[in-house]
Write a protein that holds these residues in place. Structure first.
Motif, PDB file in Angstrom:
ATOM      1  N   GLY A  19       0.673  -0.955   0.131  1.00  0.00           N
ATOM      2  CA  GLY A  19      -0.496  -0.090   0.074  1.00  0.00           C
ATOM      3  C   GLY A  19       0.594   1.016  -0.153  1.00  0.00           C
ATOM      4  N   THR A  20       1.586   1.617   0.268  1.00  0.00           N
ATOM      5  CA  THR A  20       3.404   2.599   0.073  1.00  0.00           C
ATOM      6  C   THR A  20       4.673   1.765  -0.709  1.00  0.00           C
ATOM      7  N   ALA A  21       5.738   2.741  -0.907  1.00  0.00           N
ATOM      8  CA  ALA A  21       6.339   2.430  -1.841  1.00  0.00           C
ATOM      9  C   ALA A  21       6.890   4.251  -1.657  1.00  0.00           C
ATOM     10  N   THR A  22       8.638   3.612  -1.423  1.00  0.00           N
ATOM     11  CA  THR A  22       9.327   4.885  -1.164  1.00  0.00           C
ATOM     12  C   THR A  22      10.420   5.065  -2.381  1.00  0.00           C
ATOM     13  N   ILE A  23      10.832   5.486  -2.467  1.00  0.00           N
ATOM     14  CA  ILE A  23      11.628   6.138  -3.779  1.00  0.00           C
ATOM     15  C   ILE A  23      12.502   6.757  -2.577  1.00  0.00           C
ATOM     16  N   LYS A  24      13.735   6.528  -2.036  1.00  0.00           N
ATOM     17  CA  LYS A  24      14.791   7.249  -1.333  1.00  0.00           C
ATOM     18  C   LYS A  24      15.308   8.402  -2.165  1.00  0.00           C
ATOM     19  N   GLY A  25      15.631   9.968  -1.817  1.00  0.00           N
ATOM     20  CA  GLY A  25      15.245  11.309  -2.079  1.00  0.00           C
ATOM     21  C   GLY A  25      14.522  11.419  -3.293  1.00  0.00           C
ATOM     22  N   PHE A  26      13.367  10.974  -3.500  1.00  0.00           N
ATOM     23  CA  PHE A  26      12.442  11.153  -4.479  1.00  0.00           C
ATOM     24  C   PHE A  26      11.218  11.002  -4.155  1.00  0.00           C
ATOM     25  N   GLY A  27      10.494  10.410  -3.575  1.00  0.00           N
ATOM     26  CA  GLY A  27       9.662  10.735  -2.781  1.00  0.00           C
ATOM     27  C   GLY A  27       7.969   9.030  -2.385  1.00  0.00           C
ATOM     28  N   THR A  28       7.399   9.761  -1.942  1.00  0.00           N
ATOM     29  CA  THR A  28       6.831   7.957  -1.665  1.00  0.00           C
ATOM     30  C   THR A  28       5.235   8.330  -1.789  1.00  0.00           C
ATOM     31  N   PHE A  29       5.198   6.885  -1.978  1.00  0.00           N
ATOM     32  CA  PHE A  29       4.196   6.695  -3.080  1.00  0.00           C
ATOM     33  C   PHE A  29       3.197   6.000  -1.929  1.00  0.00           C
ATOM     34  N   ASN A  30       1.900   6.169  -2.288  1.00  0.00           N
ATOM     35  CA  ASN A  30       0.552   5.765  -1.830  1.00  0.00           C
ATOM     36  C   ASN A  30      -0.300   5.079  -2.671  1.00  0.00           C
ATOM     37  N   LEU A  31      -1.101   4.280  -1.598  1.00  0.00           N
ATOM     38  CA  LEU A  31      -2.004   3.515  -2.123  1.00  0.00           C
ATOM     39  C   LEU A  31      -3.484   4.126  -1.377  1.00  0.00           C
ATOM     40  N   LYS A  32      -4.503   4.531  -1.982  1.00  0.00           N
ATOM     41  CA  LYS A  32      -5.765   5.475  -1.405  1.00  0.00           C
ATOM     42  C   LYS A  32      -6.909   4.768  -1.799  1.00  0.00           C
ATOM     43  N   GLN A  33      -7.902   3.968  -1.217  1.00  0.00           N
ATOM     44  CA  GLN A  33      -9.227   3.656  -1.719  1.00  0.00           C
ATOM     45  C   GLN A  33     -10.276   4.617  -1.552  1.00  0.00           C
ATOM     46  N   VAL A  34     -10.782   4.898  -2.618  1.00  0.00           N
ATOM     47  CA  VAL A  34     -11.666   6.568  -2.762  1.00  0.00           C
ATOM     48  C   VAL A  34     -13.453   5.570  -2.989  1.00  0.00           C
ATOM     49  N   ALA A  35     -14.037   5.608  -1.901  1.00  0.00           N
ATOM     50  CA  ALA A  35     -15.321   5.317  -1.752  1.00  0.00           C
ATOM     51  C   ALA A  35     -16.232   5.454  -3.222  1.00  0.00           C
ATOM     52  N   ALA A  36     -17.390   4.381  -3.093  1.00  0.00           N
ATOM     53  CA  ALA A  36     -18.171   4.805  -3.681  1.00  0.00           C
ATOM     54  C   ALA A  36     -19.126   5.670  -3.404  1.00  0.00           C
ATOM     55  N   ARG A  37     -20.241   6.694  -4.516  1.00  0.00           N
ATOM     56  CA  ARG A  37     -20.593   7.798  -3.948  1.00  0.00           C
ATOM     57  C   ARG A  37     -21.179   8.420  -5.175  1.00  0.00           C
ATOM     58  N   GLN A  38     -22.482   8.760  -5.465  1.00  0.00           N
ATOM     59  CA  GLN A  38     -23.174   9.519  -6.392  1.00  0.00           C
ATOM     60  C   GLN A  38     -22.690  10.817  -6.773  1.00  0.00           C
ATOM     61  N   ARG A  39     -22.529  11.142  -8.512  1.00  0.00           N
ATOM     62  CA  ARG A  39     -21.808  12.270  -8.704  1.00  0.00           C
ATOM     63  C   ARG A  39     -22.991  12.906  -9.991  1.00  0.00           C
ATOM     64  N   ARG A  40     -23.071  13.943  -9.787  1.00  0.00           N
ATOM     65  CA  ARG A  40     -24.304  14.392 -10.746  1.00  0.00           C
ATOM     66  C   ARG A  40     -23.403  14.389 -12.615  1.00  0.00           C
ATOM     67  N   ASN A  41     -24.639  13.979 -13.212  1.00  0.00           N
ATOM     68  CA  ASN A  41     -23.746  14.452 -15.017  1.00  0.00           C
ATOM     69  C   ASN A  41     -24.073  15.612 -15.654  1.00  0.00           C
ATOM     70  N   PRO A  42     -23.098  16.454 -16.018  1.00  0.00           N
ATOM     71  CA  PRO A  42     -23.504  17.892 -15.489  1.00  0.00           C
ATOM     72  C   PRO A  42     -23.908  17.710 -17.517  1.00  0.00           C
ATOM     73  N   LYS A  43     -25.081  16.628 -18.027  1.00  0.00           N
ATOM     74  CA  LYS A  43     -25.136  17.597 -19.720  1.00  0.00           C
ATOM     75  C   LYS A  43     -26.441  16.928 -19.448  1.00  0.00           C
ATOM     76  N   THR A  44     -27.301  16.219 -18.553  1.00  0.00           N
ATOM     77  CA  THR A  44     -28.914  15.880 -17.402  1.00  0.00           C
ATOM     78  C   THR A  44     -28.964  16.216 -16.588  1.00  0.00           C
ATOM     79  N   GLY A  45     -27.821  15.946 -15.303  1.00  0.00           N
ATOM     80  CA  GLY A  45     -27.884  16.852 -13.892  1.00  0.00           C
ATOM     81  C   GLY A  45     -28.578  15.709 -13.260  1.00  0.00           C
TER      82      GLY A  45
END
Length: 68
Positions: A19-45
């Motif tokens: 779930g995480t990976a570090t490259i010394k001197g460069f940075g850290t990558f993390n895996l994040k879970q985004v929950a399901a949700r409702q969105r709006r279709n901008p064309k139809t609303g």
């Protein structure tokens, strides 16, 4: 397989496993879970169900940030 392809493949494997990976001197990558949700279709609303997904976040290492 090139060096870049090997690096990316290793990064992906490590993120899947830990779930995480570090490259010394460069940075850290993390895996994040985004929950399901409702969105709006901008064309139809109308409401649209957006499924859960995983995304990668990145935080630059201090030494890399200061070298820019």
């Amino acid at each position: 397989m090139s060096g870049m392809e090997m690096t990316v493949a290793t990064l992906i494997e490590t993120l899947k496993k830990d779930g995480t990976a570090t490259i010394k001197g460069f940075g850290t990558f993390n895996l994040k879970q985004v929950a399901a949700r409702q969105r709006r279709n901008p064309k139809t609303g109308g409401a649209v169900d957006a499924p859960a997904f995983k995304k990668i976040t990145f935080k630059m290492a201090k030494s890399f940030r200061e070298s820019l």
